[in-house]
Motif scaffolding. Structure first.
Motif, PDB file in Angstrom:
ATOM      1  N   ALA A   1       0.832  -1.210   0.000  1.00 24.64           N
ATOM      2  CA  ALA A   1       0.000   0.000   0.000  1.00 24.64           C
ATOM      3  C   ALA A   1       0.861   1.252   0.000  1.00 24.64           C
ATOM      4  O   ALA A   1       0.522   2.264  -0.638  1.00 24.64           O
ATOM      5  CB  ALA A   1      -0.928  -0.013   1.216  1.00 24.64           C
ATOM      6  N   ILE A   2       1.992   1.203   0.707  1.00 24.52           N
ATOM      7  CA  ILE A   2       2.916   2.338   0.722  1.00 24.52           C
ATOM      8  C   ILE A   2       3.497   2.566  -0.668  1.00 24.52           C
ATOM      9  O   ILE A   2       3.548   3.702  -1.163  1.00 24.52           O
ATOM     10  CB  ILE A   2       4.040   2.101   1.756  1.00 24.52           C
ATOM     11  CG1 ILE A   2       3.453   2.069   3.166  1.00 24.52           C
ATOM     12  CG2 ILE A   2       5.124   3.176   1.635  1.00 24.52           C
ATOM     13  CD1 ILE A   2       4.448   1.638   4.235  1.00 24.52           C
ATOM     14  N   ASP A   3       3.907   1.493  -1.320  1.00 24.45           N
ATOM     15  CA  ASP A   3       4.458   1.609  -2.680  1.00 24.45           C
ATOM     16  C   ASP A   3       3.408   2.136  -3.651  1.00 24.45           C
ATOM     17  O   ASP A   3       3.719   2.956  -4.529  1.00 24.45           O
ATOM     18  CB  ASP A   3       4.963   0.247  -3.162  1.00 24.45           C
ATOM     19  CG  ASP A   3       6.212  -0.216  -2.417  1.00 24.45           C
ATOM     20  OD1 ASP A   3       6.845   0.623  -1.738  1.00 24.45           O
ATOM     21  OD2 ASP A   3       6.538  -1.417  -2.486  1.00 24.45           O
ATOM     22  N   ALA A   4       2.169   1.666  -3.491  1.00 23.97           N
ATOM     23  CA  ALA A   4       1.093   2.105  -4.391  1.00 23.97           C
ATOM     24  C   ALA A   4       0.823   3.599  -4.222  1.00 23.97           C
ATOM     25  O   ALA A   4       0.572   4.314  -5.208  1.00 23.97           O
ATOM     26  CB  ALA A   4      -0.179   1.302  -4.117  1.00 23.97           C
ATOM     27  N   LEU A   5       0.901   4.090  -2.988  1.00 25.82           N
ATOM     28  CA  LEU A   5       0.694   5.517  -2.761  1.00 25.82           C
ATOM     29  C   LEU A   5       1.817   6.342  -3.383  1.00 25.82           C
ATOM     30  O   LEU A   5       1.573   7.415  -3.935  1.00 25.82           O
ATOM     31  CB  LEU A   5       0.601   5.801  -1.262  1.00 25.82           C
ATOM     32  CG  LEU A   5      -0.798   5.713  -0.650  1.00 25.82           C
ATOM     33  CD1 LEU A   5      -0.718   5.826   0.869  1.00 25.82           C
ATOM     34  CD2 LEU A   5      -1.711   6.794  -1.210  1.00 25.82           C
ATOM     35  N   GLU A   6       3.042   5.837  -3.296  1.00 25.27           N
ATOM     36  CA  GLU A   6       4.144   6.575  -3.937  1.00 25.27           C
ATOM     37  C   GLU A   6       3.909   6.665  -5.443  1.00 25.27           C
ATOM     38  O   GLU A   6       4.121   7.725  -6.052  1.00 25.27           O
ATOM     39  CB  GLU A   6       5.491   5.920  -3.657  1.00 25.27           C
ATOM     40  CG  GLU A   6       6.638   6.793  -4.168  1.00 25.27           C
ATOM     41  CD  GLU A   6       7.961   6.074  -4.319  1.00 25.27           C
ATOM     42  OE1 GLU A   6       8.994   6.755  -4.386  1.00 25.27           O
ATOM     43  OE2 GLU A   6       7.973   4.831  -4.400  1.00 25.27           O
ATOM     44  N   ASP A   7       3.480   5.570  -6.044  1.00 27.05           N
ATOM     45  CA  ASP A   7       3.193   5.588  -7.488  1.00 27.05           C
ATOM     46  C   ASP A   7       2.095   6.606  -7.810  1.00 27.05           C
ATOM     47  O   ASP A   7       2.196   7.353  -8.784  1.00 27.05           O
ATOM     48  CB  ASP A   7       2.760   4.195  -7.957  1.00 27.05           C
ATOM     49  CG  ASP A   7       3.907   3.188  -7.944  1.00 27.05           C
ATOM     50  OD1 ASP A   7       5.073   3.625  -7.935  1.00 27.05           O
ATOM     51  OD2 ASP A   7       3.624   1.973  -7.940  1.00 27.05           O
ATOM     52  N   LEU A   8       1.056   6.622  -6.986  1.00 20.78           N
ATOM     53  CA  LEU A   8      -0.050   7.566  -7.194  1.00 20.78           C
ATOM     54  C   LEU A   8       0.426   9.010  -7.061  1.00 20.78           C
ATOM     55  O   LEU A   8       0.062   9.876  -7.873  1.00 20.78           O
ATOM     56  CB  LEU A   8      -1.168   7.275  -6.195  1.00 20.78           C
ATOM     57  CG  LEU A   8      -2.399   8.188  -6.254  1.00 20.78           C
ATOM     58  CD1 LEU A   8      -3.074   8.096  -7.622  1.00 20.78           C
ATOM     59  CD2 LEU A   8      -3.380   7.820  -5.141  1.00 20.78           C
ATOM     60  N   ILE A   9       1.240   9.268  -6.050  1.00 19.45           N
ATOM     61  CA  ILE A   9       1.772  10.618  -5.841  1.00 19.45           C
ATOM     62  C   ILE A   9       2.630  11.042  -7.025  1.00 19.45           C
ATOM     63  O   ILE A   9       2.539  12.180  -7.500  1.00 19.45           O
ATOM     64  CB  ILE A   9       2.566  10.672  -4.520  1.00 19.45           C
ATOM     65  CG1 ILE A   9       1.605  10.577  -3.331  1.00 19.45           C
ATOM     66  CG2 ILE A   9       3.400  11.960  -4.438  1.00 19.45           C
ATOM     67  CD1 ILE A   9       2.290  10.314  -2.005  1.00 19.45           C
ATOM     68  N   ASN A  10       3.458  10.138  -7.524  1.00 16.48           N
ATOM     69  CA  ASN A  10       4.296  10.460  -8.677  1.00 16.48           C
ATOM     70  C   ASN A  10       3.445  10.805  -9.898  1.00 16.48           C
ATOM     71  O   ASN A  10       3.733  11.768 -10.629  1.00 16.48           O
ATOM     72  CB  ASN A  10       5.215   9.286  -9.005  1.00 16.48           C
ATOM     73  CG  ASN A  10       6.334   9.109  -7.985  1.00 16.48           C
ATOM     74  OD1 ASN A  10       6.615  10.024  -7.203  1.00 16.48           O
ATOM     75  ND2 ASN A  10       6.949   7.945  -7.980  1.00 16.48           N
ATOM     76  N   GLU A  11       2.396  10.017 -10.114  1.00 20.67           N
ATOM     77  CA  GLU A  11       1.520  10.260 -11.266  1.00 20.67           C
ATOM     78  C   GLU A  11       0.796  11.601 -11.140  1.00 20.67           C
ATOM     79  O   GLU A  11       0.733  12.382 -12.106  1.00 20.67           O
ATOM     80  CB  GLU A  11       0.500   9.121 -11.397  1.00 20.67           C
ATOM     81  CG  GLU A  11       1.102   7.787 -11.793  1.00 20.67           C
ATOM     82  CD  GLU A  11       0.102   6.655 -11.690  1.00 20.67           C
ATOM     83  OE1 GLU A  11      -1.082   6.939 -11.380  1.00 20.67           O
ATOM     84  OE2 GLU A  11       0.490   5.486 -11.909  1.00 20.67           O
ATOM     85  N   GLU A  12       0.251  11.865  -9.962  1.00 22.38           N
ATOM     86  CA  GLU A  12      -0.517  13.099  -9.791  1.00 22.38           C
ATOM     87  C   GLU A  12       0.393  14.331  -9.803  1.00 22.38           C
ATOM     88  O   GLU A  12       0.001  15.394 -10.297  1.00 22.38           O
ATOM     89  CB  GLU A  12      -1.323  13.031  -8.490  1.00 22.38           C
ATOM     90  CG  GLU A  12      -2.412  11.976  -8.540  1.00 22.38           C
ATOM     91  CD  GLU A  12      -3.444  12.142  -7.439  1.00 22.38           C
ATOM     92  OE1 GLU A  12      -3.335  13.094  -6.639  1.00 22.38           O
ATOM     93  OE2 GLU A  12      -4.367  11.307  -7.383  1.00 22.38           O
TER      94      GLU A  12
END
Length: 233
Positions: free
Chosen positions: A56-67
């Motif tokens: 979940a932490i990794d997924a949030l980093e990916d989301l933050i990078n995209e946004e």
């Protein structure tokens, strides 16, 4: 009106991204606590939860990078706004690394479950982890509040973590010298201690990012470090 609309849209986008940062920070704090507790109590189930939670932490980093990339592309921020957007990327990257270290600690827990306790090492590691967690909470508060003084306090406190690490390192060396049967467990425990010490470094990097965000300048003085274990090798 058009410029005001663009500005308000940028603010909304940034608030959404920073909300993800705070959620990510909360997950990382929980991972630190869970990893340390699982080690101290030999709780394999909790250790597994920490390992799974890293996804979940990794997924949030990916989301933050995209946004963040989308904000840069659509809003074309400049000067202070750009600095703010780029700080999001650096904070999330440091949070992701701290999460990785928590996962690594949880992995070692499953190995140490069958090993004999080595002195008060697990309690010492728990104290180290608790201090790093408090530092992280304050660093994130400083980030949201744009509080450079609180960020500087976090940086100074990293020396305490280093000193805890130094003390535990020397203690583990003593246990290994006194009884070779302790060597394997002590090596794993040292690996965990080093992971916690590195967590403190990444928290310090977040605090330094806060100072840069607030002042536009990076801290000029060398980061205080108190890890002298290389002198013991």
């Amino acid at each position: 009106m058009s410029e005001q609309h663009i500005a308000s849209a940028f603010d909304r986008d940034l608030e959404a991204v920073q909300a993800h940062i705070m959620k990510m920070g909360g997950l990382v704090e929980a991972a630190i606590t869970g990893a340390a507790r699982s080690l101290e109590t030999r709780d394999e189930e909790l250790a597994q939860q920490v390992r799974q939670g890293d996804k979940a932490i990794d997924a949030l980093e990916d989301l933050i990078n995209e946004e963040t990339a989308r904000v840069i592309a659509l809003r074309a921020p400049t000067a202070g706004d750009l600095r703010l957007v780029l700080s999001v990327l650096k904070v999330s990257a440091n949070l992701e690394r701290i999460g990785d270290y928590a996962k690594n600690i949880a992995k070692r827990t499953t190995i140490l479950v069958e090993a004999n306790q080595v002195g008060g090492s697990t309690a010492a590691l728990r104290r180290m982890a608790r201090e790093v967690e408090r530092m992280l909470r304050d660093a994130l508060d400083a980030y949201i509040q744009r509080d450079a003084e609180l960020a500087r306090d976090v940086i100074d406190r990293d020396q305490e973590v280093d000193q805890m690490y130094n003390g535990l390192f020397r203690e583990l060396l003593t246990f290994m010298a006194e009884d070779p049967r302790n060597i394997t467990a002590c090596m794993h425990l040292h690996f965990i201690a080093k992971n916690i010490e590195r967590m403190g470094d990444h928290v310090t990097a977040i605090a330094e990012q806060v100072i840069y965000l607030v002042t536009g300048e990076r801290p000029t003085e060398a980061r205080p470090k108190a890890d002298n274990t290389s002198q013991s090798l």
